[in-house]
Scaffold this active site. Structure first.
Site, PDB file in Angstrom:
ATOM      1  N   GLY A  81       1.011  -1.189   0.101  1.00 19.61           N
ATOM      2  CA  GLY A  81       0.006   0.383  -0.403  1.00 19.61           C
ATOM      3  C   GLY A  81       0.803   1.231   0.611  1.00 19.61           C
ATOM      4  O   GLY A  81       0.526   2.108  -0.007  1.00 19.61           O
ATOM      5  N   ARG A  82       2.227   1.311   0.428  1.00 23.08           N
ATOM      6  CA  ARG A  82       2.871   1.898   0.397  1.00 23.08           C
ATOM      7  C   ARG A  82       4.200   1.692   0.069  1.00 23.08           C
ATOM      8  O   ARG A  82       5.597   2.341   0.349  1.00 23.08           O
ATOM      9  CB  ARG A  82       2.927   3.273   2.104  1.00 23.08           C
ATOM     10  CG  ARG A  82       3.374   2.040   2.598  1.00 23.08           C
ATOM     11  CD  ARG A  82       3.242   2.943   4.016  1.00 23.08           C
ATOM     12  NE  ARG A  82       3.745   2.030   4.933  1.00 23.08           N
ATOM     13  CZ  ARG A  82       4.588   2.865   6.226  1.00 23.08           C
ATOM     14  NH1 ARG A  82       4.570   3.764   6.550  1.00 23.08           N
ATOM     15  NH2 ARG A  82       4.463   1.625   7.212  1.00 23.08           N
ATOM     16  N   LYS A 101      10.105   1.678   0.291  1.00 18.64           N
ATOM     17  CA  LYS A 101       8.734   1.372   1.451  1.00 18.64           C
ATOM     18  C   LYS A 101       8.774   3.586   1.616  1.00 18.64           C
ATOM     19  O   LYS A 101       9.194   3.567   1.903  1.00 18.64           O
ATOM     20  CB  LYS A 101       9.088   1.139   2.746  1.00 18.64           C
ATOM     21  CG  LYS A 101       8.243   1.378   4.163  1.00 18.64           C
ATOM     22  CD  LYS A 101       8.950  -0.257   4.929  1.00 18.64           C
ATOM     23  CE  LYS A 101       7.521  -0.511   5.692  1.00 18.64           C
ATOM     24  NZ  LYS A 101       8.037  -1.752   7.297  1.00 18.64           N
ATOM     25  N   GLY A 123       0.091   6.153   1.190  1.00 18.98           N
ATOM     26  CA  GLY A 123       0.575   5.935   1.158  1.00 18.98           C
ATOM     27  C   GLY A 123       2.360   6.234   0.528  1.00 18.98           C
ATOM     28  O   GLY A 123       3.104   6.010   0.775  1.00 18.98           O
ATOM     29  N   ARG A 152      15.136  -0.994   0.813  1.00 19.16           N
ATOM     30  CA  ARG A 152      15.120  -2.486   1.684  1.00 19.16           C
ATOM     31  C   ARG A 152      15.672  -3.231   0.524  1.00 19.16           C
ATOM     32  O   ARG A 152      14.836  -3.726  -0.239  1.00 19.16           O
ATOM     33  CB  ARG A 152      13.723  -2.869   2.379  1.00 19.16           C
ATOM     34  CG  ARG A 152      13.729  -4.149   3.177  1.00 19.16           C
ATOM     35  CD  ARG A 152      12.178  -3.798   3.787  1.00 19.16           C
ATOM     36  NE  ARG A 152      11.227  -4.176   3.076  1.00 19.16           N
ATOM     37  CZ  ARG A 152      10.092  -4.596   3.814  1.00 19.16           C
ATOM     38  NH1 ARG A 152      10.062  -3.987   4.633  1.00 19.16           N
ATOM     39  NH2 ARG A 152       9.386  -5.020   3.592  1.00 19.16           N
ATOM     40  N   ARG A 188       6.273 -13.794   1.098  1.00 16.13           N
ATOM     41  CA  ARG A 188       5.501 -13.676   2.368  1.00 16.13           C
ATOM     42  C   ARG A 188       4.219 -15.082   2.084  1.00 16.13           C
ATOM     43  O   ARG A 188       4.043 -14.976   1.511  1.00 16.13           O
ATOM     44  CB  ARG A 188       4.481 -12.374   3.168  1.00 16.13           C
ATOM     45  CG  ARG A 188       5.388 -11.371   3.136  1.00 16.13           C
ATOM     46  CD  ARG A 188       4.574 -10.608   2.327  1.00 16.13           C
ATOM     47  NE  ARG A 188       5.040  -9.502   1.373  1.00 16.13           N
ATOM     48  CZ  ARG A 188       5.477  -7.673   2.323  1.00 16.13           C
ATOM     49  NH1 ARG A 188       5.043  -7.933   3.789  1.00 16.13           N
ATOM     50  NH2 ARG A 188       6.208  -7.301   1.517  1.00 16.13           N
ATOM     51  N   ASP A 215       1.429 -11.342   7.154  1.00 17.97           N
ATOM     52  CA  ASP A 215       1.584 -10.864   6.024  1.00 17.97           C
ATOM     53  C   ASP A 215       2.984 -10.440   6.757  1.00 17.97           C
ATOM     54  O   ASP A 215       4.038  -9.227   5.362  1.00 17.97           O
ATOM     55  CB  ASP A 215       1.069  -9.891   5.331  1.00 17.97           C
ATOM     56  CG  ASP A 215       0.961  -8.992   6.251  1.00 17.97           C
ATOM     57  OD1 ASP A 215      -0.013  -9.087   7.475  1.00 17.97           O
ATOM     58  OD2 ASP A 215       1.426  -7.970   6.663  1.00 17.97           O
ATOM     59  N   ASN A 216       3.493 -10.755   7.442  1.00 21.09           N
ATOM     60  CA  ASN A 216       5.061 -10.038   7.628  1.00 21.09           C
ATOM     61  C   ASN A 216       6.109 -11.299   8.063  1.00 21.09           C
ATOM     62  O   ASN A 216       6.456 -11.278   9.380  1.00 21.09           O
ATOM     63  CB  ASN A 216       4.728  -9.218   9.235  1.00 21.09           C
ATOM     64  CG  ASN A 216       4.111  -8.047   8.425  1.00 21.09           C
ATOM     65  OD1 ASN A 216       4.530  -7.323   8.001  1.00 21.09           O
ATOM     66  ND2 ASN A 216       3.615  -7.082   9.803  1.00 21.09           N
ATOM     67  N   ASP A 218       9.385  -6.090   8.318  1.00 26.60           N
ATOM     68  CA  ASP A 218       9.341  -5.249   8.882  1.00 26.60           C
ATOM     69  C   ASP A 218       8.808  -4.845  10.355  1.00 26.60           C
ATOM     70  O   ASP A 218       8.288  -5.049  10.984  1.00 26.60           O
ATOM     71  CB  ASP A 218       7.231  -5.697   8.842  1.00 26.60           C
ATOM     72  CG  ASP A 218       7.107  -4.656   7.478  1.00 26.60           C
ATOM     73  OD1 ASP A 218       7.459  -4.202   6.869  1.00 26.60           O
ATOM     74  OD2 ASP A 218       5.881  -5.486   6.659  1.00 26.60           O
TER      75      ASP A 218
HETATM   76  P1  AMP Z   1       2.519  -2.968   7.621  1.00 30.76           P
HETATM   77  O1  AMP Z   1       1.986  -3.543   9.202  1.00 30.76           O
HETATM   78  O2  AMP Z   1       4.044  -2.440   7.801  1.00 30.76           O
HETATM   79  O3  AMP Z   1       3.083  -5.010   7.488  1.00 30.76           O
HETATM   80  O4  AMP Z   1       1.635  -3.077   6.722  1.00 30.76           O
HETATM   81  C1  AMP Z   1      -0.248  -3.857   6.454  1.00 30.76           C
HETATM   82  C2  AMP Z   1      -0.444  -3.405   5.605  1.00 30.76           C
HETATM   83  O5  AMP Z   1      -0.759  -1.599   5.455  1.00 30.76           O
HETATM   84  C3  AMP Z   1       0.367  -3.519   4.168  1.00 30.76           C
HETATM   85  O6  AMP Z   1      -0.590  -3.539   2.846  1.00 30.76           O
HETATM   86  C4  AMP Z   1       1.053  -1.901   4.194  1.00 30.76           C
HETATM   87  O7  AMP Z   1       1.164  -1.571   2.650  1.00 30.76           O
HETATM   88  C5  AMP Z   1      -0.583  -1.400   4.359  1.00 30.76           C
HETATM   89  N1  AMP Z   1       0.119   0.509   5.155  1.00 30.76           N
HETATM   90  C6  AMP Z   1       1.440   0.302   5.908  1.00 30.76           C
HETATM   91  N2  AMP Z   1       0.482   2.256   6.283  1.00 30.76           N
HETATM   92  C7  AMP Z   1       0.163   2.659   4.683  1.00 30.76           C
HETATM   93  C8  AMP Z   1      -0.414   3.686   4.592  1.00 30.76           C
HETATM   94  N3  AMP Z   1       0.905   4.957   5.472  1.00 30.76           N
HETATM   95  N4  AMP Z   1      -0.610   3.659   3.694  1.00 30.76           N
HETATM   96  C9  AMP Z   1      -1.278   2.772   2.581  1.00 30.76           C
HETATM   97  N5  AMP Z   1      -0.911   1.328   2.996  1.00 30.76           N
HETATM   98  C10 AMP Z   1      -0.114   1.998   4.274  1.00 30.76           C
HETATM   99 MG    MG Z   2       4.064  -6.185   6.105  1.00 33.43          MG
END
Ligand code: AMP
Ligand code: MG
Length: 502
Positions: free
Chosen positions: A101-102, A122, A135, A185, A192, A264-265, A274
């Site tokens: 998502g970002r 990221k 994002g 990264r 995953r 997913d992590n 992550d």
């Molecule tokens: P994470 O906790 O970093 O593993 O992220 C979990 C999910 O949330 C993943 O799909 C990320 O891409 C999404 N995500 C986290 N922060 C953002 C953000 N600021 N904008 C868009 N997607 C996000």
């Molecule tokens: Mg993640």
């Protein structure tokens, strides 16, 4: 959902040689995409050793063109950047579509060691998977991932690495306004458990994904047949299970709390990925939780092995149809492998603890470990400091341990431990030196990391750079670094929380 029709046309020559086997071989698991414009890029940190090991030219990376690639605003010539799709169980609940998502996968580089690595950004801007998020990412959390992942690498723990952080000049709205940043990264891949959870619902890509992952991470299995009792998919599950059992044991041994162990992590490679609300223990407490969003303690320090096993069960479910066409036989086969998790974890944990306590040969009386941990918990003894203090104790210096646990409480345990250490062939002084080679002196301590990130967010990178130097030399005693080995003030540890998703 907006889409762009094809891969963006890259012009930058700063990062040559990007390959794209994932994109080329795994159609349907990613979307061609590119990063947002970056108003005012500024390179905050660059990992020159890592760049060199990826055959990247450091001067080119530091040029305007190179910084633009690391910030996501310029596309390398020949690259096929994508946002990867994945699903995942988050805090136990299933989310069928997460994805980058970002983030962006820029492509793959083959390093000087011959290994293929993903180059991934990221915080590079919204994608079709942003789900209402902006994002973007901000300076503090990206520098946090940079420093903690590099500290983990220096500790010898499998992990994604960090190549750079670029401040973007964009203002990002979080609690207040924060400076935007992009982390570059490097990972042996970004596959995953969540990638498999996504693919299994798309039927036909699952087998190619499993074969791709096997070729990339467990290539010796490619010789095994695709079907039958001794098939490569069951062996693949076992390899991932072994890698994760070993990984989580290593986390335990250094007091690392990941904080957001969603599927997913959880990587297929067995690397830590992550670094969000992660933290290292100060005082030993199996119930320690640092994440502000982990209300139930699901991802508490002492719960991590059970959670990894739960995530591996979700992984096993995705592989059933490949393991055996007869569902009950498939379930029996993966369950038999899953049931080996506890013993594998125990093996890695006990061997690691034996080394931490000065025993060669990988074994130690289990009650000796457990009784020490009870004492440490009762006295809120500093995890990292305690093992160094025990080595000092063997050398005849009792001051460090006296600061952690009152002698009248730990005395009987010390006698048992000393007697056991003395039964070995090697001398106690030698055992003490061996302990110091596995027990770090410097870890990213929460109070120091917090202060360094606050300063960096305000524009002063010096404390971050200093802390980075210290934690990437975790075993090298230096007198001038003594403040970095000291536990946090108790007032800090009692209120400390980390924040996710920032
Ligand atoms: P994470 O906790 O970093 O593993 O992220 C979990 C999910 O949330 C993943 O799909 C990320 O891409 C999404 N995500 C986290 N922060 C953002 C953000 N600021 N904008 C868009 N997607 C996000
Ligand atoms: Mg993640």
């Amino acid at each position: 959902m907006a889409t762009i029709p094809d891969f963006p046309i890259g012009t930058s020559t700063a990062v040559p040689g990007l390959e794209s086997t994932f994109v080329d071989e795994m159609g349907g698991l990613s979307v061609p995409w590119q990063g947002a414009e970056v108003p005012d890029p500024k390179l905050l940190v660059l990992n020159e050793d890592l760049a060199a090991s990826l055959r990247l030219d450091v001067d080119l990376l530091r040029s305007d063109d190179g910084v633009a690639v690391l910030a996501g605003s310029a596309v390398p010539a020949g690259a096929k950047p994508v946002a990867m799709a994945y699903a995942g169980h988050q805090f136990g609940g299933y989310a069928p579509l997460l994805g980058d998502g970002r983030a962006l996968l820029l492509g793959e580089l083959v390093g000087t060691d011959g290994r293929r690595a993903d180059l991934h950004l990221k915080g590079s801007g919204p994608t079709p998977f942003s789900r209402g998020g902006d994002g973007f990412a901000v300076v503090g959390p990206m520098l946090r991932e940079y420093l903690v992942s590099e500290a983990m690498h220096a500790l010898g723990i499998p992990t994604t690495r960090s190549l750079s952080v670029v401040e973007t000049g964009r203002q990002i709205y979080r609690d207040g306004i924060e400076p935007g940043a992009v982390l570059a990264r490097v990972a042996s891949s970004h596959l995953r458990v969540g990638t498999f959870e996504f693919a299994v619902r798309r039927g036909e890509v699952l087998q190619s994904l499993a074969d791709y992952a096997i070729t990339r991470h467990y290539p010796t299995l490619t010789d095994l047949p695709a079907t039958g009792k001794n098939n490569r998919y069951l062996a693949f599950f076992e390899e991932v299970l072994e890698a994760q059992a070993s990984l989580v044991a290593r986390w335990t041994l250094v007091g690392f709390v990941h904080g957001v162990m969603n599927t997913d992590n959880t990587t297929i490679s067995g690397e830590t990925i992550d670094y969000g609300p992660c933290a290292f223990l100060d005082a030993f407490d199996p119930a320690a939780v640092f994440s502000s969003i982990d209300h139930s303690g699901r991802y508490a320090f002492g719960n991590q092995p059970a959670v990894v096993k739960w995530n591996l069960a979700r992984f096993a479910e995705t592989l059933l149809a490949l393991v055996d066409s007869e569902p009950n036989a498939a379930i029996a086969a993966v369950t038999a492998v899953l049931d080996t998790f506890d013993a594998r974890y125990e093996h890695h944990y006990t061997a690691g603890m034996a080394a931490k306590l000065g025993f060669s040969g990988g074994s130690v009386d289990r009650t000796l470990i457990d009784d020490l941990l009870t004492l440490m918990e009762d006295h809120r003894a500093d995890w990292t400091g305690s093992f160094r203090a025990l080595a000092d104790e063997l050398r005849g210096d009792s001051t460090p341990l006296d600061r952690l646990v009152p002698r009248e409480h730990i005395g009987p345990w010390l006698t048992r431990w000393r007697n056991a250490v003395q039964q070995q062939v090697r001398a106690p002084a030698e055992a003490a030196d061996a302990m110091d080679r596995v027990n770090p002196l410097y870890i990213p301590r929460n109070h120091q990391l917090d202060a360094a990130l606050r300063a960096a967010t305000d524009g002063d990178l010096a404390p971050f750079e200093k802390l980075l130097e210290v934690v990437t030399h975790p075993f090298d005693h230096r007198d001038e670094w003594s403040e970095y080995a000291a536990p946090a003030p108790r007032s800090f540890t009692e209120t400390f929380r980390t924040f996710c998703g920032t």
